[in-house]
Design a protein around this motif. Structure first.
Motif, PDB file in Angstrom:
ATOM      1  N   PHE A 151     -11.111 -30.263  -2.820  1.00 14.83           N
ATOM      2  CA  PHE A 151     -11.597 -30.502  -3.385  1.00 14.83           C
ATOM      3  C   PHE A 151     -12.460 -31.164  -4.872  1.00 14.83           C
ATOM      4  O   PHE A 151     -12.636 -29.429  -5.212  1.00 14.83           O
ATOM      5  N   ASN A 152     -12.284 -31.727  -5.291  1.00 13.51           N
ATOM      6  CA  ASN A 152     -12.380 -31.775  -6.987  1.00 13.51           C
ATOM      7  C   ASN A 152     -14.171 -32.531  -7.301  1.00 13.51           C
ATOM      8  O   ASN A 152     -14.443 -33.129  -6.680  1.00 13.51           O
ATOM      9  N   THR A 190     -16.646 -35.424   4.831  1.00 16.39           N
ATOM     10  CA  THR A 190     -15.624 -35.664   5.032  1.00 16.39           C
ATOM     11  C   THR A 190     -15.260 -35.787   6.396  1.00 16.39           C
ATOM     12  O   THR A 190     -14.208 -35.821   6.969  1.00 16.39           O
ATOM     13  N   LYS A 198     -17.157 -32.480   1.079  1.00 16.88           N
ATOM     14  CA  LYS A 198     -16.696 -31.395   2.068  1.00 16.88           C
ATOM     15  C   LYS A 198     -16.769 -32.151   3.734  1.00 16.88           C
ATOM     16  O   LYS A 198     -16.473 -31.950   4.395  1.00 16.88           O
ATOM     17  N   GLN A 249     -12.011 -38.713  -4.214  1.00 17.08           N
ATOM     18  CA  GLN A 249     -11.737 -37.625  -3.075  1.00 17.08           C
ATOM     19  C   GLN A 249     -10.050 -38.511  -2.452  1.00 17.08           C
ATOM     20  O   GLN A 249     -10.093 -38.001  -1.543  1.00 17.08           O
ATOM     21  N   ALA A 266      -7.201 -35.777  -1.111  1.00 17.56           N
ATOM     22  CA  ALA A 266      -7.788 -35.047   0.350  1.00 17.56           C
ATOM     23  C   ALA A 266      -7.611 -36.292   1.174  1.00 17.56           C
ATOM     24  O   ALA A 266      -7.042 -36.013   2.562  1.00 17.56           O
TER      25      ALA A 266
END
Length: 365
Positions: free
Chosen positions: A164-165, A42, A39, A9, A12
């Motif tokens: 986010f991927n 983070t 997510k 990430q 991000a």
């Protein structure tokens, strides 16, 4: 843990560290992305970086008093809001408002993380909007969501958005090795490597409920074929785990997904199992999600024949050959209605008999 240990990430993290470096901290963030990709983890790391007592290179040190408290979830200036019965209510937001109205006790910033903010009902969303319009000083709100369209546009417009991927196959593979995922699973009969003392503990803060549906299941994913035989090797299981996670490592960090697959297959003998196999609502949700994948497999077989690959390795004779596509979609819709109402605490014994009737239209006896 620090930002350095968050996998794949980078974009991000670069954005978040940039806000600290420039000392321009937004009052509200919106972390957007699929479930199980980091997510909430983070968000926890950002809270640590904001309040770290020995901030090094715009990251947390992981060793100071503040970092340790946040990691353990006991810092007085951190609050995590989660959905109750799959909904965030106005009472949850009122608790949040009371929390942010008070001065911080230890940290430089008070941080509130609202997990799955797209589960707020209308009243909760309106109350949250008021908080975002008049943000208290030195307070950071971090909302995470999967479906940005489920949030009111005025609320979204007042947040700093961070995307986010899903992780690549290579990143998932490295994570499985680093966390010794297969060694911690009782599905694998023999595993010679052992978890080292240096291996970090699993951080399962923020893992949301699992959901797979026909609309989100790509046909390009290769088949999931777990035979669970003693001769099956670690690399074979690893490959299947990578496919099934679809870029979402939280699936296998937060739970033993291989065991769940095995348990699911064992419940499909409806003649043998006479009572509900689910103890809790979450068990039922998992079971239904696997059924949706099964139905996806059968629908694709009907449409594309043997050319299509499937998640599960059931023989074609496992399904009723004469069932039509229309009947499959009707079964799918009926089960989806059950899935939507699971948290109403439906009688599981009656529900099992009802689902039994539905599934008998799909499977051979």
């Amino acid at each position: 843990m620090s930002f350095k240990k968050i996998v794949s990430q980078e974009r991000a993290i670069r954005v978040l560290q940039g806000t600290i470096k420039k000392e321009r901290i937004p009052s509200a963030f919106l972390f957007i992305g699929e479930p199980y990709i980091g997510k909430t983890t983070t968000a926890i790391e950002y809270a640590k970086a904001l309040n770290c007592l020995d901030n090094d290179n715009f990251d947390s040190c992981d060793f100071c008093k503040s970092c340790k408290k946040i990691e353990k979830g006991i810092h007085p200036d951190l609050k995590v809001v989660t959905a109750e019965k799959d909904t965030i209510t106005i009472d949850n937001i009122r608790d949040l408002e009371e929390f942010v109205s008070l001065q911080s006790l230890e940290g430089k910033y008070k941080v509130v993380i609202v997990k799955n903010a797209d589960k707020m009902n209308q009243y909760a969303a309106n109350a949250m909007l008021k908080t975002l319009e008049e943000p208290p000083p030195n307070t950071v709100l971090i909302l995470t969501c999967e479906n940005i369209d489920a949030l009111p546009e005025p609320l979204v417009s007042r947040t700093f958005k961070v995307f986010f991927n899903p992780l690549s196959k290579e990143a998932i593979s490295r994570l499985i090795d680093e966390k010794h995922i297969l060694c911690n699973s009782d599905i694998l009969p023999s595993c010679h490597s052992e978890r080292s003392e240096e291996s970090p503990p699993f951080n399962i803060i923020g893992m949301s409920s699992f959901g797979l549906h026909l609309r989100t299941t790509p046909q390009s994913i290769e088949s999931l074929e777990i035979t669970l035989s003693k001769g099956e090797g670690e690399e074979s299981l690893k490959e299947e785990l990578i496919k099934f996670s679809m870029g979402r490592p939280g699936l296998f960090i937060s739970m033993d997904i291989l065991r769940k697959i095995k348990d699911f297959k064992e419940t499909l003998n409806f003649n043998k199992i006479k009572k509900s196999p689910w103890k809790h609502n979450e068990d039922l949700k998992w079971w239904l999600d696997f059924v949706f994948i099964m139905l996806r497999d059968r629908i694709c077989q009907k449409l594309f024949g043997d050319k299509i690959t499937t998640y599960f390795s059931f023989e074609k004779s496992f399904y009723r050959e004469e069932i039509t596509l229309e009947e499959l979609f009707i079964c799918y819709d009926q089960l989806q209605n059950i899935r939507k109402n699971v948290d109403l605490n439906l009688n599981k014994s009656i529900l099992w008999n009802y689902i039994n009737q539905i599934m008998r239209r799909v499977l051979n006896e």
